[in-house]
Design a protein around this motif. Structure first.
Motif, PDB file in Angstrom:
ATOM      1  N   THR A 255      12.280 -11.795  24.511  1.00 44.21           N
ATOM      2  CA  THR A 255      13.108 -10.738  23.924  1.00 44.21           C
ATOM      3  C   THR A 255      12.343  -9.918  22.890  1.00 44.21           C
ATOM      4  O   THR A 255      12.605  -8.727  22.707  1.00 44.21           O
ATOM      5  CB  THR A 255      14.378 -11.332  23.279  1.00 44.21           C
ATOM      6  OG1 THR A 255      14.001 -12.417  22.420  1.00 44.21           O
ATOM      7  CG2 THR A 255      15.344 -11.824  24.335  1.00 44.21           C
ATOM      8  N   GLU A 256      11.375 -10.555  22.213  1.00 45.22           N
ATOM      9  CA  GLU A 256      10.536  -9.829  21.265  1.00 45.22           C
ATOM     10  C   GLU A 256       9.438  -9.055  21.983  1.00 45.22           C
ATOM     11  O   GLU A 256       9.148  -7.902  21.664  1.00 45.22           O
ATOM     12  CB  GLU A 256       9.918 -10.805  20.253  1.00 45.22           C
ATOM     13  CG  GLU A 256      10.899 -11.351  19.244  1.00 45.22           C
ATOM     14  CD  GLU A 256      11.550 -10.235  18.430  1.00 45.22           C
ATOM     15  OE1 GLU A 256      10.811  -9.395  17.880  1.00 45.22           O
ATOM     16  OE2 GLU A 256      12.796 -10.198  18.366  1.00 45.22           O
ATOM     17  N   LYS A 259      10.095  -5.545  23.437  1.00 40.12           N
ATOM     18  CA  LYS A 259      10.112  -4.358  22.592  1.00 40.12           C
ATOM     19  C   LYS A 259       8.799  -3.578  22.641  1.00 40.12           C
ATOM     20  O   LYS A 259       8.796  -2.363  22.412  1.00 40.12           O
ATOM     21  CB  LYS A 259      10.408  -4.754  21.139  1.00 40.12           C
ATOM     22  CG  LYS A 259      11.759  -5.407  20.933  1.00 40.12           C
ATOM     23  CD  LYS A 259      11.921  -5.917  19.509  1.00 40.12           C
ATOM     24  CE  LYS A 259      13.239  -6.650  19.319  1.00 40.12           C
ATOM     25  NZ  LYS A 259      13.388  -7.202  17.944  1.00 40.12           N
ATOM     26  N   THR A 260       7.699  -4.272  22.916  1.00 36.95           N
ATOM     27  CA  THR A 260       6.392  -3.613  22.869  1.00 36.95           C
ATOM     28  C   THR A 260       5.697  -3.507  24.223  1.00 36.95           C
ATOM     29  O   THR A 260       4.731  -2.767  24.364  1.00 36.95           O
ATOM     30  CB  THR A 260       5.450  -4.344  21.900  1.00 36.95           C
ATOM     31  OG1 THR A 260       5.331  -5.706  22.314  1.00 36.95           O
ATOM     32  CG2 THR A 260       5.981  -4.308  20.482  1.00 36.95           C
ATOM     33  N   SER A 278      16.542  -8.821  27.755  1.00 38.35           N
ATOM     34  CA  SER A 278      15.218  -8.212  27.607  1.00 38.35           C
ATOM     35  C   SER A 278      15.233  -6.741  28.018  1.00 38.35           C
ATOM     36  O   SER A 278      14.600  -5.900  27.365  1.00 38.35           O
ATOM     37  CB  SER A 278      14.192  -8.975  28.439  1.00 38.35           C
ATOM     38  OG  SER A 278      14.046 -10.297  27.960  1.00 38.35           O
ATOM     39  N   ASN A 281      15.941  -4.248  25.334  1.00 37.60           N
ATOM     40  CA  ASN A 281      14.941  -3.991  24.297  1.00 37.60           C
ATOM     41  C   ASN A 281      13.730  -3.199  24.784  1.00 37.60           C
ATOM     42  O   ASN A 281      12.847  -2.871  23.980  1.00 37.60           O
ATOM     43  CB  ASN A 281      14.443  -5.320  23.716  1.00 37.60           C
ATOM     44  CG  ASN A 281      15.488  -6.028  22.880  1.00 37.60           C
ATOM     45  OD1 ASN A 281      16.363  -5.393  22.303  1.00 37.60           O
ATOM     46  ND2 ASN A 281      15.405  -7.352  22.820  1.00 37.60           N
ATOM     47  N   LYS A 283      11.005  -0.445  26.344  1.00 34.27           N
ATOM     48  CA  LYS A 283      10.667   0.972  26.206  1.00 34.27           C
ATOM     49  C   LYS A 283      11.085   1.755  27.445  1.00 34.27           C
ATOM     50  O   LYS A 283      11.114   1.218  28.557  1.00 34.27           O
ATOM     51  CB  LYS A 283       9.155   1.143  26.071  1.00 34.27           C
ATOM     52  CG  LYS A 283       8.497   0.539  24.864  1.00 34.27           C
ATOM     53  CD  LYS A 283       6.995   0.790  24.976  1.00 34.27           C
ATOM     54  CE  LYS A 283       6.199   0.197  23.847  1.00 34.27           C
ATOM     55  NZ  LYS A 283       4.750   0.432  24.030  1.00 34.27           N
TER      56      LYS A 283
END
Length: 418
Positions: A255-256, A259-260, A278, A281, A283
């Motif tokens: 999940t983190e 983000k990237t 996921s 979050n 892009k």
């Protein structure tokens, strides 16, 4: 008897098989040996492996040894119709075509099993599964089988624990010459071959998220790093996660990482690795693909459910536009990206893996009268097979290695050393 798309495509398939034959010296040697010895004479071999040129050559090698070959694919998008046609043209029985529906795929698997195989060569466990669940009456004539991939072995180990597996299976994927080379170097290269040829985008400078740090994940991460990506690894195993950190990669929860990440590759053998929490979050423009055997690692059905629009963005890439305007892209419907969007592992790598397959099938044929009890139906690849394959590969590369002297052997095998 065969069920394929178009037999007239055989010449194109033959060219592909001839090319890989030229680059698979281990199978060349086994073909010559099998022609003389005919170790599979009178045996029916049912094979379900990704049906492209390298697999086709394995089929021809086994047929040269006297096997009656009944062949299907292990993934609807990895079957190459011209290769299937070439095998049929050479007298093998093939039941497969590219883009089969779920119903057609099941029918093709069933046709291969219904012939009553003596040896099974499986990739992912579909042949083993269907014969145990739908054709139990055919089990007594099965000598045994070989399993190619990690996902299939997970299934086999579960069946063996429950004493449900009814015939011996050789765990080909666990051989050192299989997982160390095929999984790491084969998957590592072929995944990026598939991604790059399909997207036509640069990897350098992007954030690549690799889910799973087994041998396949290590290969994918290593090649991504070599292409200039910043690599993030997600894992559930703390030891593997620590290894990824010490190999120079960032480690975080999915999940983190969502983000990237710019490109996501799942390589776990599990389901729902990337799902709705996921997707929320990610892009705009994130690219998702899977390098695990089954198409359940990326929750494509869930993505389709929350998308307001689905469209074909590029050949073999589906775009999913979400309510907030972001678009996520999925390669090859979430199926094995290196085969759904490429030609799979390099020929030289599969030369080693398929040499182990052929020698494991030979082992089964030679030990057909051995009995195995329920709960004891999984067999490791004999160490002698691993060593034979590695030594032959080194010989073809032009390398020689040392051997132990008698004194060194005694030293290593003694506990009372002066």
């Amino acid at each position: 008897m065969s069920i394929i798309r178009d037999e007239s495509l055989w010449e194109s398939g033959k060219r592909k098989i001839d090319w890989v034959r030229h680059n698979m010296p281990l199978l060349n040697g086994l073909e010559e040996r099998f022609i003389k010895e005919k170790p599979f004479e009178g045996l029916k071999v049912a094979l379900s492996v990704h049906l492209e040129a390298k697999t086709a050559y394995l089929c021809k090698v086994l047929a040269a040894g006297g096997a009656q070959m009944y062949v299907t694919g292990s993934n609807p998008l990895s079957t190459q119709d011209d290769v299937a046609a070439a095998l049929v043209h050479d007298g093998l029985n093939v039941f497969a075509w590219h883009g089969a529906t779920d119903e057609e795929y099941h029918s093709h698997i069933s046709e291969v099993v219904k012939i009553g195989p003596n040896i099974i060569i499986d990739d992912g466990g579909d042949l083993v599964n269907i014969i145990h669940n739908e054709y139990k009456e055919l089990i007594p004539q099965v000598i045994g089988g070989c399993e190619e991939t990690t996902t299939g072995i997970i299934r086999l180990m579960a069946m063996n624990r429950d004493k449900a597996l009814r015939f011996p299976m050789v765990l080909v994927n666990n051989a050192r010459c299989k997982h160390l080379f095929d999984n790491r170097y084969g998957t590592g290269q072929s995944v990026w071959d598939g991604i790059n040829r399909t997207t036509n985008l640069i990897v350098a400078g992007k954030n690549v998220v690799v889910a799973g740090y087994g041998w396949c994940g290590k290969g994918v991460a290593m090649r991504a790093k070599g292409l200039g990506a910043r690599v993030i690894v997600t894992e559930i195993d703390p030891v593997k996660a620590a290894e990824a950190v010490m190999d120079g990669f960032r480690v975080m929860k999915m999940t983190e990482a969502a983000k990237t990440g710019d490109i996501f590759v799942t390589v776990t053998g599990c389901k729902d690795v990337i799902c709705e929490d996921s997707f929320a979050n990610m892009k705009d423009g994130a690219i998702l693909c899977n390098a695990g055997h089954f198409d359940c690692e990326v929750d494509v059905a869930g993505l389709d459910r929350i998308a307001k629009k689905k469209f074909l963005a590029r050949n073999n890439i589906d775009g999913y536009t979400l309510e907030d305007g972001r678009t996520l892209y999925v390669i090859g419907e979430g199926r094995l990206v290196n085969l759904a969007a490429g030609d799979g592992h390099p020929a030289e790598i599969m030369d080693m893996s398929f040499a182990i397959q052929a020698l494991s099938a030979l082992y089964l044929a030679q030990h057909r009268n051995e009995s195995h009890e329920p709960g004891d139906m999984v067999i490791g690849v004999p160490e002698s097979v691993d060593e034979e394959v590695a030594r032959e590969k080194l010989r073809h590369w032009g390398y020689e290695i040392d051997t132990l002297t008698e004194e060194q052997e005694r030293y290593l095998n003694s506990w009372n050393v002066e």
